[in-house]
Motif scaffolding. Structure first.
Motif, short mmCIF file in Angstrom:
data_model
loop_
_atom_site.label_atom_id
_atom_site.label_comp_id
_atom_site.label_asym_id
_atom_site.label_seq_id
_atom_site.Cartn_x
_atom_site.Cartn_y
_atom_site.Cartn_z
N VAL A 4 -54.34 -25.55 33.04
CA VAL A 4 -55.17 -26.03 34.14
C VAL A 4 -54.32 -26.05 35.41
O VAL A 4 -53.23 -26.63 35.42
CB VAL A 4 -55.73 -27.44 33.85
N VAL A 5 -54.84 -25.43 36.46
CA VAL A 5 -54.21 -25.45 37.78
C VAL A 5 -55.19 -26.19 38.69
O VAL A 5 -56.30 -25.71 38.92
CB VAL A 5 -53.95 -24.04 38.32
N ALA A 6 -54.79 -27.36 39.18
CA ALA A 6 -55.68 -28.16 40.03
C ALA A 6 -55.12 -28.26 41.44
O ALA A 6 -54.06 -28.85 41.64
CB ALA A 6 -55.90 -29.55 39.43
N PHE A 7 -55.85 -27.68 42.38
CA PHE A 7 -55.50 -27.77 43.79
C PHE A 7 -56.09 -29.04 44.41
O PHE A 7 -55.77 -29.38 45.53
CB PHE A 7 -56.02 -26.55 44.55
N SER A 8 -56.96 -29.72 43.67
CA SER A 8 -57.62 -30.92 44.16
C SER A 8 -56.74 -32.15 43.96
O SER A 8 -56.35 -32.45 42.83
CB SER A 8 -58.94 -31.12 43.41
N PRO A 9 -56.44 -32.90 45.04
CA PRO A 9 -55.61 -34.10 44.89
C PRO A 9 -56.33 -35.22 44.13
O PRO A 9 -55.70 -36.14 43.65
CB PRO A 9 -55.29 -34.51 46.32
N ASN A 10 -57.64 -35.11 44.00
CA ASN A 10 -58.42 -36.14 43.30
C ASN A 10 -58.70 -35.79 41.85
O ASN A 10 -59.45 -36.49 41.18
CB ASN A 10 -59.74 -36.38 44.03
N TYR A 11 -58.12 -34.71 41.34
CA TYR A 11 -58.43 -34.27 39.98
C TYR A 11 -58.12 -35.36 38.96
O TYR A 11 -58.87 -35.57 38.02
CB TYR A 11 -57.69 -32.98 39.65
N GLY A 12 -57.03 -36.08 39.14
CA GLY A 12 -56.64 -37.13 38.20
C GLY A 12 -57.58 -38.31 38.16
O GLY A 12 -57.52 -39.11 37.24
N THR A 13 -58.46 -38.43 39.15
CA THR A 13 -59.42 -39.54 39.16
C THR A 13 -60.71 -39.18 38.43
O THR A 13 -61.57 -40.03 38.23
CB THR A 13 -59.79 -39.96 40.60
N ALA A 14 -60.87 -37.93 38.04
CA ALA A 14 -62.08 -37.50 37.33
C ALA A 14 -62.19 -38.23 36.00
O ALA A 14 -61.19 -38.68 35.44
CB ALA A 14 -62.05 -35.99 37.11
N ASP A 15 -63.40 -38.34 35.52
CA ASP A 15 -63.62 -38.93 34.21
C ASP A 15 -63.00 -38.03 33.16
O ASP A 15 -63.46 -36.90 32.98
CB ASP A 15 -65.12 -39.05 33.96
N ALA A 16 -61.94 -38.46 32.49
CA ALA A 16 -61.25 -37.70 31.45
C ALA A 16 -60.93 -36.28 31.91
O ALA A 16 -61.46 -35.31 31.38
CB ALA A 16 -62.07 -37.68 30.17
N PRO A 17 -60.06 -36.13 32.92
CA PRO A 17 -59.75 -34.78 33.39
C PRO A 17 -59.10 -33.94 32.30
O PRO A 17 -58.23 -34.40 31.57
CB PRO A 17 -58.78 -35.02 34.55
N GLU A 18 -59.55 -32.71 32.18
CA GLU A 18 -59.01 -31.76 31.20
C GLU A 18 -57.72 -31.19 31.74
O GLU A 18 -57.67 -30.68 32.84
CB GLU A 18 -60.03 -30.65 30.97
N LEU A 19 -56.64 -31.31 30.96
CA LEU A 19 -55.36 -30.77 31.39
C LEU A 19 -54.89 -29.64 30.50
O LEU A 19 -53.81 -29.09 30.73
CB LEU A 19 -54.29 -31.87 31.45
N GLY A 20 -55.67 -29.27 29.51
CA GLY A 20 -55.29 -28.16 28.65
C GLY A 20 -53.98 -28.41 27.93
O GLY A 20 -53.54 -29.55 27.77
N ASN A 21 -53.35 -27.33 27.50
CA ASN A 21 -52.04 -27.42 26.83
C ASN A 21 -50.91 -27.51 27.84
O ASN A 21 -49.80 -27.92 27.50
CB ASN A 21 -51.81 -26.20 25.94
N ALA A 22 -51.20 -27.08 29.06
CA ALA A 22 -50.21 -27.13 30.15
C ALA A 22 -50.98 -27.27 31.45
O ALA A 22 -52.15 -26.91 31.54
CB ALA A 22 -49.37 -25.86 30.18
N PHE A 23 -50.31 -27.81 32.47
CA PHE A 23 -50.99 -28.02 33.75
C PHE A 23 -50.03 -27.83 34.92
O PHE A 23 -48.81 -27.96 34.77
CB PHE A 23 -51.62 -29.41 33.84
N TRP A 24 -50.63 -27.53 36.06
CA TRP A 24 -49.94 -27.44 37.34
C TRP A 24 -50.86 -28.14 38.32
O TRP A 24 -51.95 -27.65 38.61
CB TRP A 24 -49.72 -25.97 37.74
N LEU A 25 -50.45 -29.30 38.81
CA LEU A 25 -51.31 -30.13 39.65
C LEU A 25 -50.67 -30.34 41.02
O LEU A 25 -49.46 -30.57 41.12
CB LEU A 25 -51.51 -31.51 39.01
#
Length: 112
Positions: A4-25
């Motif tokens: 998961v690559v999240a360009f959104s600074p609010n991604y961590g506030t989502a209800d149960a954000p999906e981060l996959g096996n690896a992430f770049w936030l």
């Protein structure tokens, strides 16, 4: 591997954000909090990272980074990113399947 690559600074506030096996936030308090939870639980690839918002490359640059660090990826979600015509052409020409997500898009491929 699902990345998961999240360009959104609010991604961590989502209800149960999906981060996959690896992430770049992108860096933000919310994203750092969820990343630290995953790192502490050792439930993600150690190549996962937080990116300073000013240093985060564009979608094409992040794709190259993901492909370098996670060469066995089967799915990459780009959250907070738009699929431009140029990106769609680039990714389809490379043989990837593209699916729209509520807040971005995903690339998939068959990994042998």
């Amino acid at each position: 591997m699902h990345v998961v690559v999240a360009f959104s600074p609010n991604y961590g506030t989502a209800d149960a954000p999906e981060l996959g096996n690896a992430f770049w936030l992108v860096e933000s308090p919310a994203n750092r909090a969820i990343a630290e939870q995953k790192w502490k639980a050792k439930s993600t690839d150690p190549n996962s990272a937080i990116l300073k918002s000013g240093d985060a490359p564009d979608v094409e640059g992040m794709f190259a980074t993901v492909d370098l660090h996670h060469p066995n990826w089967s799915r990459v979600d780009f959250i907070g990113a738009s699929l431009t015509n140029g990106l769609e052409y680039l990714f389809r020409d490379a043989g990837f399947q593209i699916a729209e997500l509520p807040s971005g898009f995903a690339l998939t491929r068959q990994v042998l």
